[in-house]
Write a protein that holds these residues in place. Structure first.
Motif, PDB file in Angstrom:
ATOM      1  N   UNK A  97      36.159  42.045  46.775  1.00  0.00           N
ATOM      2  CA  UNK A  97      35.714  41.829  45.144  1.00  0.00           C
ATOM      3  C   UNK A  97      36.875  40.976  44.795  1.00  0.00           C
ATOM      4  N   UNK A  98      36.516  40.114  43.773  1.00  0.00           N
ATOM      5  CA  UNK A  98      37.659  39.072  43.169  1.00  0.00           C
ATOM      6  C   UNK A  98      38.606  40.057  42.325  1.00  0.00           C
ATOM      7  N   UNK A  99      39.789  39.886  42.534  1.00  0.00           N
ATOM      8  CA  UNK A  99      40.718  40.312  41.854  1.00  0.00           C
ATOM      9  C   UNK A  99      41.790  39.290  41.225  1.00  0.00           C
ATOM     10  N   UNK A 100      42.218  39.453  39.788  1.00  0.00           N
ATOM     11  CA  UNK A 100      42.605  38.642  38.777  1.00  0.00           C
ATOM     12  C   UNK A 100      44.032  38.784  38.342  1.00  0.00           C
ATOM     13  N   UNK A 101      44.714  37.870  38.423  1.00  0.00           N
ATOM     14  CA  UNK A 101      45.922  37.979  37.543  1.00  0.00           C
ATOM     15  C   UNK A 101      46.563  36.672  37.191  1.00  0.00           C
ATOM     16  N   UNK A 102      47.237  36.493  36.152  1.00  0.00           N
ATOM     17  CA  UNK A 102      48.067  35.284  36.068  1.00  0.00           C
ATOM     18  C   UNK A 102      49.279  35.521  35.971  1.00  0.00           C
ATOM     19  N   UNK A 103      50.195  34.488  36.148  1.00  0.00           N
ATOM     20  CA  UNK A 103      51.557  34.077  36.010  1.00  0.00           C
ATOM     21  C   UNK A 103      51.786  33.389  34.896  1.00  0.00           C
ATOM     22  N   UNK A 151      58.256  38.028  36.798  1.00  0.00           N
ATOM     23  CA  UNK A 151      58.126  37.225  37.867  1.00  0.00           C
ATOM     24  C   UNK A 151      58.938  35.874  37.210  1.00  0.00           C
ATOM     25  N   UNK A 152      60.096  35.769  37.756  1.00  0.00           N
ATOM     26  CA  UNK A 152      60.960  34.269  37.413  1.00  0.00           C
ATOM     27  C   UNK A 152      61.102  34.330  36.010  1.00  0.00           C
ATOM     28  N   UNK A 153      61.238  35.366  35.305  1.00  0.00           N
ATOM     29  CA  UNK A 153      61.403  35.411  33.862  1.00  0.00           C
ATOM     30  C   UNK A 153      59.996  35.353  33.114  1.00  0.00           C
ATOM     31  N   UNK A 154      58.947  35.301  33.695  1.00  0.00           N
ATOM     32  CA  UNK A 154      57.757  35.296  32.959  1.00  0.00           C
ATOM     33  C   UNK A 154      57.152  36.895  33.466  1.00  0.00           C
ATOM     34  N   UNK A 155      55.831  36.845  33.317  1.00  0.00           N
ATOM     35  CA  UNK A 155      55.150  38.118  33.341  1.00  0.00           C
ATOM     36  C   UNK A 155      53.830  37.832  34.640  1.00  0.00           C
ATOM     37  N   UNK A 156      53.771  38.716  35.418  1.00  0.00           N
ATOM     38  CA  UNK A 156      52.497  38.925  36.105  1.00  0.00           C
ATOM     39  C   UNK A 156      51.509  39.682  35.281  1.00  0.00           C
ATOM     40  N   UNK A 157      50.337  39.161  34.917  1.00  0.00           N
ATOM     41  CA  UNK A 157      49.560  40.050  34.116  1.00  0.00           C
ATOM     42  C   UNK A 157      48.273  40.166  34.880  1.00  0.00           C
ATOM     43  N   UNK A 158      47.916  41.328  35.262  1.00  0.00           N
ATOM     44  CA  UNK A 158      46.657  41.628  36.114  1.00  0.00           C
ATOM     45  C   UNK A 158      46.218  43.067  35.504  1.00  0.00           C
ATOM     46  N   UNK A 215      50.971  29.699  33.656  1.00  0.00           N
ATOM     47  CA  UNK A 215      51.540  28.642  34.940  1.00  0.00           C
ATOM     48  C   UNK A 215      50.169  28.773  35.834  1.00  0.00           C
ATOM     49  N   UNK A 216      49.911  29.860  36.103  1.00  0.00           N
ATOM     50  CA  UNK A 216      48.843  29.764  37.136  1.00  0.00           C
ATOM     51  C   UNK A 216      48.053  31.120  37.058  1.00  0.00           C
ATOM     52  N   UNK A 217      46.451  30.861  37.526  1.00  0.00           N
ATOM     53  CA  UNK A 217      45.481  31.878  37.354  1.00  0.00           C
ATOM     54  C   UNK A 217      45.243  32.069  39.078  1.00  0.00           C
ATOM     55  N   UNK A 218      45.587  33.441  39.081  1.00  0.00           N
ATOM     56  CA  UNK A 218      45.159  33.898  40.657  1.00  0.00           C
ATOM     57  C   UNK A 218      43.817  34.600  40.844  1.00  0.00           C
ATOM     58  N   UNK A 219      42.842  34.252  41.667  1.00  0.00           N
ATOM     59  CA  UNK A 219      41.885  34.816  41.773  1.00  0.00           C
ATOM     60  C   UNK A 219      41.568  35.020  43.228  1.00  0.00           C
ATOM     61  N   UNK A 220      42.209  36.212  43.909  1.00  0.00           N
ATOM     62  CA  UNK A 220      42.188  36.329  45.209  1.00  0.00           C
ATOM     63  C   UNK A 220      41.339  37.534  45.572  1.00  0.00           C
ATOM     64  N   UNK A 221      40.471  37.253  46.620  1.00  0.00           N
ATOM     65  CA  UNK A 221      39.565  38.504  46.855  1.00  0.00           C
ATOM     66  C   UNK A 221      40.311  39.444  47.766  1.00  0.00           C
ATOM     67  N   UNK A 222      40.165  40.631  47.403  1.00  0.00           N
ATOM     68  CA  UNK A 222      40.609  41.910  48.337  1.00  0.00           C
ATOM     69  C   UNK A 222      39.388  42.941  48.576  1.00  0.00           C
ATOM     70  N   UNK A 223      39.717  43.309  49.901  1.00  0.00           N
ATOM     71  CA  UNK A 223      38.693  44.326  50.305  1.00  0.00           C
ATOM     72  C   UNK A 223      38.876  45.852  49.853  1.00  0.00           C
ATOM     73  N   UNK A 224      37.816  46.446  49.308  1.00  0.00           N
ATOM     74  CA  UNK A 224      37.401  47.765  48.728  1.00  0.00           C
ATOM     75  C   UNK A 224      36.595  48.519  49.732  1.00  0.00           C
ATOM     76  N   UNK A 225      36.783  49.836  49.863  1.00  0.00           N
ATOM     77  CA  UNK A 225      36.055  50.792  50.476  1.00  0.00           C
ATOM     78  C   UNK A 225      35.215  51.606  49.404  1.00  0.00           C
ATOM     79  N   UNK A 226      33.996  52.303  49.796  1.00  0.00           N
ATOM     80  CA  UNK A 226      33.003  52.922  49.027  1.00  0.00           C
ATOM     81  C   UNK A 226      33.956  54.010  47.947  1.00  0.00           C
TER      82      UNK A 226
END
Length: 823
Positions: free
Chosen positions: A232-238, A264-271, A322-333
Motif C-alpha cells: 500500500x502507498x504510505x505517505x509522509x512529508x519532510x 528531522x534536521x530541525x524540521x519535522x517528518x509528518x506522516x 522540502x520533500x513528499x515521500x510516497x513509498x510503498x510498504x507491504x501489509x498483511x491481512x
C-alpha cells in the motif's frame, strides 16, 4: 560499508541463503552469525536497504499488544544502542521518548489500558495531562486534548544506517553479502529446499530465508509457498526547519488525527495512517528494479493527514515542505508481520510483511527467526506472527488488495477488544450462513470463516456498537446464554479445524504428540494438549477414535494450518499414518442445554440417555434423514452434543433441529455466548490461556497429561521438571464484584496492591451476574505460587484506568462440580 561484489564468483553452496538485503534480512544474517552460523550468504537484487527500508520513518515504539511483541521490540532497542560500539557504524538510534495524545474519552480509556499493560510488562510509562504533554512538545496545540501517554524509552533510528550496521556486524563474523544478485528460482526435492538459482549462478543451500519485503510473495511463489501480503502507498512529508524544533524532541503520535511527527534536521517528518489507504499494484506486479524509488505525490490522499497535522502543529501552516515521500510498504491481512518456516516446504523460512513497524521489529524478529532456524522450533511465543496462521486462500491478490486498504488504517484506529474487520467479506461461509443471516446474525470472522457472534432480535440491526463498557449486543447474547443454561440452543461451530489421522501407526504417532492417553476404545473422545520440546502448548484438541486405525482430531478454527503442520512434521518418516484435512467436509452444530437430549431424541431413533450415551462418547446417529457423528462433549458447561454433519446434509439437519426445537424454545446462539459460558466454567482457549508461553502445570491441566503412565510424549521431561519446581504463575478465574464494569481481556491484575498478571480472556457471564475472566497470576517475588498463596491475596482488576475488586476462584465460578454436564 564494502560488500562482496558480483564480479567475484558466487559460492557453490551455503548452509543458509537469505534473499533480501533490507533491515530484516540483515538482522537475520547478523543473528545467525551471532549464534555461530557463519556459512550464510545474503543476496540482494539491488543495494542494501534499497527496497522499502530506506524510506521508512524509523519510529521505534516499544509497547505492543502482547508481552511477546513488547519484549521483541525491547530487544531491538537494546541491540540498536550497542551496535555502534560493536561495528563502528552508527544506527542513528536514540531514545527521545514518545508522546501519544488523546482527543476523545474513548482514546483516553485506551491510553489508560495501555499504561496498565505497561505496568504489567514492567515498562516505564506515565499518563500525563494535556499541559504536561505540551511541556514535552511545546509546538503542539493541546486545547482539544483529554490526556496523553508518555513512554520515555521510545526512540527513533536511521533505517539505512541501521541496515548497514547489521550487515557490517554479520560480515565481520563471516557472513557473505552479495549485492546486484537476483534470485530467479528456488530449487527443491522431496519437499525440502536444495538451493537457489540467480542471474549470477546457482547456489546449493540447506536453508533459504525469504526476507524480500514487498517482493516476498513473488519469491514464495517460486517454490509454491504462500506469503499473503500486499503493498500500500504510505505517505509522509519532510518540512523545512521550524522554530522550537530541537534534536531531542519526542516522537508525537496523534492517533485520533491519524498522524505522527518526528524531528528531522530541525524540521519535522509528518506522516500517518489514513483510515482508507491506497493499495499499490498486485504483489506479482511489483517491478524488480524498484530501487530507491518513490511513487508519485498524491496530495489528495494525503489531505486528511495534513489537515489533522495543521490542527495539532499550527506552525506548519507557514512552514515549507522540502520533500513528499510516497513509498510503498507491504501489509498483511491482519496487521501482524509474517515469520517462520513455511508449512509447504521444509527449511524455507519467511520474515516479511512488517506493516510499517519493520524498523522497530527488525532486531527482535531477526533474533527470533535465527533461534527458530537454529533450534528447529521457536524459542518464544511467536503465535501472533507465525506464518501458519494463514492458509492458501489468504493469498488471493484481489482479496488482499481489498483488505489492505483497511489494514493500514488500523495502526491508529481505536483497538476495540472485539473489533471485526469489514473489508473483503463475507469470505468463507458455512452451509447455513444464509439461514443464520436470515435469523439476524451478526457475523465475526475467524480464519476467514463467517461466524455468528450473536443474533439481534427482530427489528434490531445486527451490528456491534463498539465501546469499552457494555456494548449494545450484550442483552441479546445474555438471552442466548440463559436459553442454553435453561433450555436448548444451537451453535453453528462449522469453523472447527478437523483432521483425520489414518493408518496402522496412527495411534503411536498420536501417543507421542498428545499429552493424554489416546489409546482408547473406538467411540471415545479424549481432550488433550500438544506440546513442544519446552513443554509449552502448541495446540489443544479433542481426539476421537473412530476405529483401530482412524482418529478424528478437532481443534480451534484459527489453528488449521498450524496444527496440520505441527502434526505432519512429527509423524516419523516411513510411519503408516496419513493426516487429512477434512475441515470443509463437515458442518458442526453444538446442541447444548438441559433440553438438548429431548431435542435430539425428537428427530432421532438413537438412545441419548446417560447409560447409553455417556459423556465422552462419539458415534454415528440418525438425525432425520441424515447420518451424522454425535459426540457428547461441551465447551459451554451444559449437557450437550456436537454433531459432525457431512456438508451436503448440513442444511437439512439444521432445519430439522430448528423445526423440532420450536416447541422446546430452541434458540440460535453465537460465539459471544460460547465465550461467556466457557469462561464461567474456566475452560481454556488456545491463543489466550494456552500458547507456547504456558505449560500444563501453570494452566492447571495436569489431569490431561499421562504422567502416571510410562508412555513418553513430546515435552514430557519439561512438564515433569515444571511440576517438580512448582508454578511461578497460576491460571485462576476472576469475577468482578461490580456487575456494571466490563472486562475484555488484557487488563492488569493486582494482588495485594501489586501488579500480579493480566487477564487473558474475559466476557459478561450471565449465570454469575458479572464480568468473568481467566488470568495468570504470580507473586511479586517471583516465587512459586501455591493454591493457598493464590487464595490468600486480595485481588483487583484495572479496567479502563480504575481499580475494581474481584473474587478469585480456583474452581469454575459456575457449576464447579460439573453436575450440569453430567445431565
Amino acid at each position: 560499508m564494502t560488500t562482496e561484489t558480483t564480479q567475484r564468483e558466487l559460492p557453490a553452496r551455503a548452509r543458509v541463503v537469505i534473499i533480501g538485503g533490507g533491515v530484516i534480512g540483515a538482522s537475520v544474517a547478523y543473528h545467525l552469525a551471532l549464534m555461530g552460523w557463519t556459512d550464510v550468504l545474503l543476496l540482494e537484487q539491488g543495494q542494501l536497504s534499497c527496497g522499502t527500508t530506506w524510506h521508512a520513518a524509523g519510529l521505534v515504539g516499544q509497547l505492543r499488544a502482547s508481552e511477546a511483541g513488547t519484549r521483541l521490540v525491547q530487544y531491538s532497542t537494546q541491540l540498536y544502542e550497542r551496535l555502534e560500539a560493536e561495528t563502528g557504524l552508527s544506527t542513528g538510534f536514540r531514545r527521545c521518548g514518545g508522546v501519544t495524545v488523546a482527543r476523545t474519552q474513548d482514546r483516553l480509556t485506551q491510553l489508560r489500558r495501555t499504561a496498565a499493560t505497561a505496568e504489567a510488562y514492567q515498562l516505564d510509562c506515565e499518563l500525563i495531562s494535556p499541559q504536561q504533554a505540551r511541556e514535552r512538545y511545546p509546538i503542539m496545540q493541546a486545547g482539544d486534548l483529554q490526556g496523553a501517554l508518555w513512554l520515555p524509552g521510545d526512540g527513533r533510528a536511521n533505517p539505512t544506517d541501521l541496515t548497514a550496521a547489521l550487515a557490517r556486524g554479520a560480515r565481520d563474523q563471516g557472513v557473505t553479502i552479495k549485492e546486484r544478485t537476483r534470485v530467479t528460482a528456488i530449487t527443491q526435492a522431496k519437499g525440502e529446499i536444495t538451493g537457489v538459482r540467480t542471474d549470477h549462478g546457482d547456489v546449493e543451500a540447506e536453508i533459504v530465508v525469504n526476507c524480500a519485503g514487498q517482493w516476498a510473495k513473488q519469491v514464495g511463489a517460486m517454490c509454491g509457498v504462500n506469503v499473503p501480503l500486499h503493498s500500500a502507498e504510505h505517505f509522509y512529508v519532510v518540512t523545512e526547519q521550524m522554530d522550537g524544533v530541537r534534536r531531542d524532541l519526542p516522537v508525537l503520535r496523534d492517533p485520533d488525527g491519524y498522524t505522527y511527527f518526528k524531528e528531522e534536521v530541525g524540521g519535522l517528518v509528518v506522516g500517518g495512517f489514513e483510515p482508507q489507504a491506497k493499495p499499490w499494484v498486485a504483489p506479482d506486479e511489483v517491478p524488480a528494479d524498484f530501487e530507491f524509488r518513490l511513487l508519485p505525490e498524491d496530495w489528495d490522499q494525503f489531505a486528511i493527514l495534513m489537515e489533522n497535522a495543521l490542527l495539532r502543529i499550527p506552525a506548519l501552516s507557514h512552514t515549507g515542505i522540502k520533500k513528499f515521500y510516497n513509498g510503498p510498504e507491504s501489509f498483511t491481512p491482519d496487521n501482524q508481520f509474517i515469520l517462520g518456516e513455511a508449512p509447504e516446504l521444509r527449511n524455507f523460512f519467511v520474515a516479511a510483511g512488517f506493516n510499517s513497524v519493520g524498523i522497530a521489529s527488525a532486531g527482535g524478529a531477526g533474533q527470533a527467526l535465527a533461534e527458530w532456524i537454529a533450534g528447529g522450533e521457536p524459542a518464544t511465543d511467536l503465535s501472533a506472527v507465525d506464518i501458519r496462521r494463514f492458509a492458501r486462500f489468504h493469498g488471493n491478490n484481489q482479496w488482499l488488495h481489498d483488505r489492505v486498504g483497511e489494514v493500514l488504517g488500523l495502526h491508529y484506529a481505536v483497538p476495540w477488544p472485539n473489533r471485526e474487520l469489514d473489508t473483503a467479506r463475507p469470505f468463507r461461509r458455512s452451509p447455513v450462513y444464509h439461514l443464520l443471516k436470515a435469523a439476524n446474525a451478526c457475523f465475526g470472522s475467524r480464519m476467514g470463516w463467517e461466524r455468528a457472534n450473536f443474533f439481534a432480535p427482530p427489528g434490531q440491526r445486527p451490528q456491534i456498537g463498539y465501546g469499552w463498557g457494555k456494548q449494545n449486543w450484550l442483552p441479546w447474547s445474555a438471552a442466548e446464554q440463559r436459553a442454553a443454561r435453561s433450555g436448548v440452543a444451537v451453535f453453528d461451530q462449522t469453523s472447527f479445524s478437523k483432521f483425520l489421522l489414518v493408518g496402522g501407526d496412527a495411534e503411536a504417532a498420536l501417543q507421542w504428540l498428545c499429552t493424554a492417553d489416546i489409546a482408547t476404545a473406538p467411540g471415545r473422545t479424549v481432550y488433550t494438549g500438544m506440546l513442544n520440546s519446552r513443554g509449552t502448548y502448541e495446540a489443544d484438541i479433542t481426539v476421537t477414535r473412530l476405529s483401530a486405525t482412524e482418529f478424528l482430531l478437532v481443534s480451534s478454527a484459527a489453528q488449521t494450518e498450524h496444527d496440520k503442520d505441527h502434526i505432519a512434521r512429527r509423524i516419523p518418516a516411513g510411519a503408516a499414518a496419513t493426516l487429512v484435512d477434512v475441515t470443509s467436509a463437515y458442518a458442526v452444530y453444538g446442541v447444548m442445554g438441559p433440553r438438548s437430549r429431548e431435542l435430539l431424541s425428537a428427530i432421532s431413533r438413537t438412545d441419548f440417555s446417560n447409560v447409553a450415551f455417556p459423556f465422552g462418547t462419539s458415534r454415528e446417529v440418525d438425525i432425520g434423514y441424515a447420518t451424522v457423528r454425535a459426540t457428547r462433549i461441551t465447551y459451554v458447561g451444559e449437557l450437550g452434543w456436537e454433531l459432525y454433519v457431512p456438508a451436503e446434509f448440513a442444511v437439512g439437519v439444521y432445519e430439522d433441529l430448528m423445526t423440532a426445537g420450536a416447541g422446546l424454545g430452541v434458540v440460535n446462539a453465537g460465539y459471544y455466548a460460547i465465550e461467556s459460558m466457557r469462561l464461567e466454567k474456566g475452560y481454556r482457549a488456545y491463543g489466550r490461556e494456552l500458547s507456547p508461553e504456558y505449560n500444563p502445570v501453570e494452566a492447571g491441566l495436569l489431569f490431561a497429561c499421562k504422567l502416571t503412565t510410562g508412555i513418553p510424549f513430546l515435552g514430557r521431561e519439561a512438564v515433569e521438571k515444571a511440576r517438580a519446581e512448582g508454578p511461578r504463575r497460576r491460571l485462576v478465574s476472576l469475577v468482578l464484584d461490580d456487575p456494571d464494569v466490563m472486562m475484555w481481556g488484557g487488563e492488569l491484575v493486582l494482588r495485594d496492591g501489586q501488579a500480579a498478571g493480566q487477564v487473558t480472556s474475559a466476557a459478561w457471564g450471565e449465570a454469575v451476574g458479572g464480568s468473568v475472566g481467566l488470568a495468570y497470576v504470580r507473586q511479586a517475588s517471583g516465587d512459586v505460587i501455591t493454591a493457598e498463596i493464590a487464595r490468600a491475596g486480595a485481588y483487583q482488576v484495572n479496567a479502563g484506568g480504575e481499580l475494581w475488586p474481584a473474587s478469585l476462584h480456583l474452581r469454575p465460578p459456575f457449576d464447579p462440580a460439573g453436575e450440569k454436564v453430567k445431565g
